[in-house]
Write an enzyme that holds these catalytic residues in place. Structure first.
Site, PDB file in Angstrom:
ATOM      1  N   ARG A  60       0.806  -1.227   0.000  1.00 41.46           N
ATOM      2  CA  ARG A  60       0.000   0.000   0.000  1.00 41.46           C
ATOM      3  C   ARG A  60       0.832   1.267   0.000  1.00 41.46           C
ATOM      4  NH1 ARG A  60      -3.441  -1.396   5.153  1.00 41.46           N
ATOM      5  NH2 ARG A  60      -1.493  -2.444   5.627  1.00 41.46           N
ATOM      6  N   LYS A 171       0.639 -18.767   6.623  1.00 41.88           N
ATOM      7  CA  LYS A 171      -0.261 -19.046   7.733  1.00 41.88           C
ATOM      8  C   LYS A 171      -0.623 -17.708   8.410  1.00 41.88           C
ATOM      9  CE  LYS A 171       2.430 -19.559  11.864  1.00 41.88           C
ATOM     10  NZ  LYS A 171       2.579 -20.170  13.134  1.00 41.88           N
ATOM     11  N   ASP A 200       3.966 -24.045   5.485  1.00 44.86           N
ATOM     12  CA  ASP A 200       4.222 -24.341   6.893  1.00 44.86           C
ATOM     13  C   ASP A 200       5.736 -24.500   6.976  1.00 44.86           C
ATOM     14  OD1 ASP A 200       4.714 -25.467   9.369  1.00 44.86           O
ATOM     15  OD2 ASP A 200       2.804 -26.508   9.423  1.00 44.86           O
ATOM     16  N   HIS A 201       6.404 -23.451   7.446  1.00 48.64           N
ATOM     17  CA  HIS A 201       7.868 -23.431   7.291  1.00 48.64           C
ATOM     18  C   HIS A 201       8.554 -24.550   8.073  1.00 48.64           C
ATOM     19  CE1 HIS A 201       7.631 -21.045  11.014  1.00 48.64           C
ATOM     20  NE2 HIS A 201       8.807 -21.547  11.267  1.00 48.64           N
ATOM     21  N   HIS A 264       2.208 -26.678  12.949  1.00 48.78           N
ATOM     22  CA  HIS A 264       3.548 -27.276  12.973  1.00 48.78           C
ATOM     23  C   HIS A 264       3.580 -28.633  13.680  1.00 48.78           C
ATOM     24  CE1 HIS A 264       4.549 -23.414  11.555  1.00 48.78           C
ATOM     25  NE2 HIS A 264       4.683 -22.810  12.711  1.00 48.78           N
ATOM     26  N   LYS A 365       5.554 -21.322  26.016  1.00 50.00           N
ATOM     27  CA  LYS A 365       6.388 -20.117  26.014  1.00 50.00           C
ATOM     28  C   LYS A 365       7.052 -19.984  27.379  1.00 50.00           C
ATOM     29  CE  LYS A 365       5.126 -17.986  22.120  1.00 50.00           C
ATOM     30  NZ  LYS A 365       6.103 -17.560  21.108  1.00 50.00           N
TER      31      LYS A 365
END
Lengths: 515, 375
Positions: A60, A171, A200-201, A264, A365
């Protein structure tokens, strides 16, 4: 002449990437700057890009080609100082262009079509077009629908018979089954499924690709790869980071289950649990992965979810020697948030091979370290010979380390030297970095080449995504829509998760592997 | 005789070879070395034997092993053979250690160097076979001309044989010798010629020139090819020519060819003949690492038609590029840079080790190469 007679199978056994114009939507974003352009430049530096490749950044902000290129060059110098070469960059960047448009503006897409036609006419290109949707997810619909309305989902009338138009979609593929189905419908209204590449890396990582090689290219594992010999499987994805860099805004709308497990970790689980494919074609492999996802035992109702899934948030603690705040006190996280930063699941696969073998999956996490590993825990041998010997209660464990320190290890029992019969676990360890001095390529490099080559093996297919969401949705519904939802547990940042997660395995007489 | 022996030894920089040990102590010395330092890991995926009958190569070969082991963990056996000298066997051991790509511990590969005076085929075979890492494949890099030592009981145990036809005084004779070996049932090795490996990137570049439909249409109209090769690189040029003829399904017309110009006729179909000319050019001042074998390869259609050039271009900063230029009537000229891969021995042998495989195409090209060498 139908095909290029100079191409050799011997020289390059992977599918050959074909020359194309790559259009990146969201070209001013972080993904483009940090991952996509560096991956393309590294491929160019290694001589792996097809000749005549052109890149058009679509975004943009108002920019000229020159300003866009300057911005990318700055990032390349910062990220890849070792591979940066001014002359190579000049050669690479002369094929990089910028196209300014709002994502919702059809005229912008028509202008893009004119530009593509112009570039193709000038360069005598192949007519192949690859559209990479790397924008924020709320623009996916607009981009895909406008591509269709502008006729960009089809090859140009004057292109060669083998020309193609493909879309790569980043994703998240929806936030639940309903939105995933909607997105898939929009994608497939624009591009045929065979021309759609959902990234999906994790699947681009060398160690993920090695799972199939380990299982199917070695005669010693497959005979043991079933419920007669395997006791259970653990998949752990631990991160030692919290919500740094404003990540809390996105994460608090997603959570560990949707952010990592749905894509993943279920992909890894599929690779571990799938049957041998009939061939290595994209659909041959994905057909088998889908069968695994369809065989996941659904969890219906809050009680079943509560019995098999633990969700938790971290409280204040210490990670890597530094104090960490509680999840709810993180930047851009709702102080009353009910989003999980940790999830542990007991998953059953209802098929012949895996009947009675639980797959324990956990993701969290602010855990003590960063590690993604899969461990296959084998059953104990018959307890008739060494059952009274000290140290005899340890199982054989095959570990596949996805990251970091990629490799494979096998734990087995050995006699301790000495006159007494004592046993100790020993580990045979294979490390990629030790055995192969050459580092693994970045996942995005591999995936970009595969998309240009038309090889969708490492990309998620529509039914994979939808079956994964179907399984995940049951859990999300129990958490967020049930009258008495399973409780949200807590764990101190820097620990290995809540006690409830340990209890999940203890109930089965097992424990989480210590990483 | 004693003087002659001493003269040989003087030429060998033994200080580069590590610790001299009795042959029967080699394995125990290596075990002690690795046991003494727990911060290092021994790694080995292959046995790499380098055989040379030239003492002047010792120091360069040690450097090569050191560089190769950065990416290809191996047990390296450097065999320096002096068939003419007095019977003598000496051995040195050392380890080449590198920090692994994860930045962790040092990963080490062993090098065992043998000096074999008065060496016979029996001695070489015994020394090599006695010091292999069990179960790992044997890659045997034969440097220089094939001698009497190259015999069935040696090559029948080799998995990969690496030769370099650039260094042969008479490649036609040497290839005949390999062809004879290949007829032996026991010869199960995969043959690699470094001169052919050196053409890998050029072959890829030629293929890339014809990767789009407009260029592909021109293949049938190609009539002339010019290959400008650097001095000492003729064999790579010959491999390239053999490859082009193979891919275009054309046969050599010996009556119209000489040592520098080859004319090929189509095996079938109606396309016109292809004339390939080789030109040698002195390539001064280029380092081995970036100096590729070719200076230019041009493929041209009939006059006024398409032209495809692959021209070497250096940037002055140590990096080299192939400049791919496509000129097709009615189209804008297309030009791109393609980074040149290393053309040093380390890079080329590393490429052989990395690609592995059966090397089928090169084997298929051998009869064509022999034909080109005997025109």
């Amino acid at each position: 002449m139908e095909s290029n007679p100079f191409l050799e199978e011997d020289l390059d056994i992977r599918n050959r990437p074909e020359s194309c114009i790559l259009v990146i939507f969201g070209a001013t974003g972080d993904l483009t700057h940090r991952k996509l352009i560096p991956a393309l430049y590294n491929l160019a530096a290694e001589g792996n890009l097809p000749p005549g490749l052109k890149v058009i950044g679509f975004a943009r902000r108002e920019k000229s080609d020159a300003v866009f290129r300057d911005g990318l060059e700055k990032v390349i110098k910062e990220i890849s100082p070792a591979t940066y070469n001014q002359r190579l960059w000049e050669s690479f960047s002369q094929n990089v262009f910028y196209h300014q448009s709002e994502f919702q503006d059809l005229e912008g897409y028509e202008g893009l079509r004119t530009r593509l036609e112009q570039i193709e006419a000038e360069g005598g290109g192949s007519g192949n077009r690859l559209f990479y949707v790397a924008s924020a997810p709320e623009f996916f619909d607009d981009i895909l629908l406008h591509l269709r309305d502008a006729g960009l989902n089809k090859v140009a009338a004057n292109a060669g018979a083998d020309a193609w138009a493909r879309a790569v979609v980043e994703k998240p593929f929806g936030t639940d089954l309903v939105t995933a189905k909607h997105l898939n419908r929009v994608v497939n209204d624009t591009f045929h499924e065979s021309d759609t590449y959902r990234i999906d890396h994790y699947l681009g990582k060398e160690t993920a690709q090695n799972i199939m090689v380990l299982r199917f290219a070695n005669a010693i594992f497959e005979p043991l790869w079933n419920n007669r010999h395997i006791d259970h499987v653990q998949i752990t994805c631990a991160e030692n980071l919290g919500m740094e860099g404003g990540r809390g805004a996105y994460y608090d709308t997603a959570g560990a289950l949707r952010d990592m497990v749905q894509n993943h970790l279920l992909q890894l689980l599929s690779l571990i649990a799938m049957e041998p494919p009939t061939d290595l074609s994209a659909d041959g492999v994905r057909d088998e992965k889908v069968k695994v996802l369809r065989s996941l035992r659904p969890m219906s109702g809050a009680d079943e979810v509560g019995a098999n899934v633990v969700r938790a948030q971290y409280t204040a603690g210490v990670v890597d020697g530094k104090e960490a705040v509680a999840y709810r006190r993180e930047d851009r996280v709702n102080p009353g948030s009910l989003t999980e930063s940790f999830v542990a699941l007991r998953i059953h696969i209802d098929n012949w091979r895996w009947e009675g073998v639980p797959f324990y999956v956990r993701m969290g996490k602010q855990l003590p370290k960063k590690a993604t590993e899969i461990s296959i825990h084998f059953k104990q041998p018959p307890a008739v010979l060494f059952n009274t010997v000290p140290g005899a209660d340890s199982e054989n464990v095959l570990v596949i380390r996805i990251q970091p320190n990629e490799g494979i290890s096998l734990r087995m029992q050995s006699k301790l030297p000495g006159p007494a019969l004592r046993m100790e676990s020993v580990k045979m360890d294979f490390q990629y970095a030790t055995s192969f001095g050459k580092g693994s390529p970045e996942a995005y490099e591999r995936l970009l080449l595969d998309a240009m080559a038309g090889d969708a093996t490492l990309f998620a297919r529509r039914d994979e995504v939808e079956n994964a969401w179907k399984f995940i949705d049951e859990i999300e519904h129990a958490w967020h829509k049930a009258e008495t939802p399973p409780k949200m547990a807590e764990y101190p940042a820097g620990s290995w998760g809540p006690q409830e997660a340990d209890e999940l395995l203890r109930q089965d007489g097992r424990h989480w592997r210590r990483l | 005789m004693e003087n002659e022996k001493s003269e040989h030894l003087k030429e060998i920089p033994t200080e580069l070879l590590g610790k001299e040990v009795p042959v029967k102590r080699i394995d125990s010395e290596l075990r002690e070395y690795f046991a003494a330092d727990t911060g290092i890991a021994r790694a080995s995926l292959i046995n790499l034997a380098i055989y040379s009958e030239s003492v002047v190569r010792v120091s360069r070969n040690t450097e090569i092993i050191q560089e190769l082991t950065r990416e290809h963990a191996c047990r390296a056996l450097l065999v320096v053979s002096q068939p003419e000298g007095e019977m003598e066997v000496r051995a040195w051991v050392q380890a080449h250690c590198n920090i692994d790509s994860g930045g962790g511990k040092a990963v080490c590969s062993e090098q065992v160097t043998f000096l074999l005076g008065g060496s016979s085929a029996d001695l070489v075979r015994n020394i090599v076979f006695a010091h292999l890492d069990a179960d790992l494949p044997l890659v045997f890099w034969w440097q220089g001309e094939l001698s009497e030592v190259f015999e069935e009981r040696l090559f029948s145990r080799i998995d990969r044989l690496v030769v370099d036809s650039r260094n042969w005084s008479d490649p036609a004779v040497q290839f005949l010798r390999l062809a004879a070996a290949d007829r032996e049932e026991e010869a199960t090795y995969v043959l690699h010629d470094i001169a052919y490996t050196q053409s890998n990137q050029l072959r890829e570049a030629v293929a890339l020139c014809f990767d789009d439909p407009a260029a592909l249409e021109q293949v049938n109209f190609l009539e002339e090819v010019e290959v400008v090769y650097a001095t000492g690189q003729r064999m790579t040029a010959v491999w390239l020519v053999a490859w082009m003829a193979n891919r275009l399904q054309m046969e050599l017309n010996p009556a119209l060819s000489d040592g520098e110009t080859f004319v090929f006729e189509p095996s079938s179909g109606s396309r016109s003949a292809l004339k390939v000319s080789l030109f040698e050019q002195v390539d001064e001042g280029k380092s081995e690492q970036i100096s590729p074998p070719m200076l230019r390869v041009s493929l041209m259609a009939a006059e006024g038609g398409a032209r495809f050039d692959i021209v070497r271009s250096d940037d002055g900063q140590g990096a080299g590029f192939w400049h791919l230029k496509r000129s097709i009537p009615g189209r804008a000229e297309n030009s791109e840079l393609w980074p040149i891969r290393s053309y040093g021995e380390v890079g080329l042998v590393g490429e052989i080790l990395m690609r592995a495989g059966r090397n089928r195409l090169m084997i298929e090209l051998l009869p064509r190469v022999r034909a080109l060498l005997t025109v």
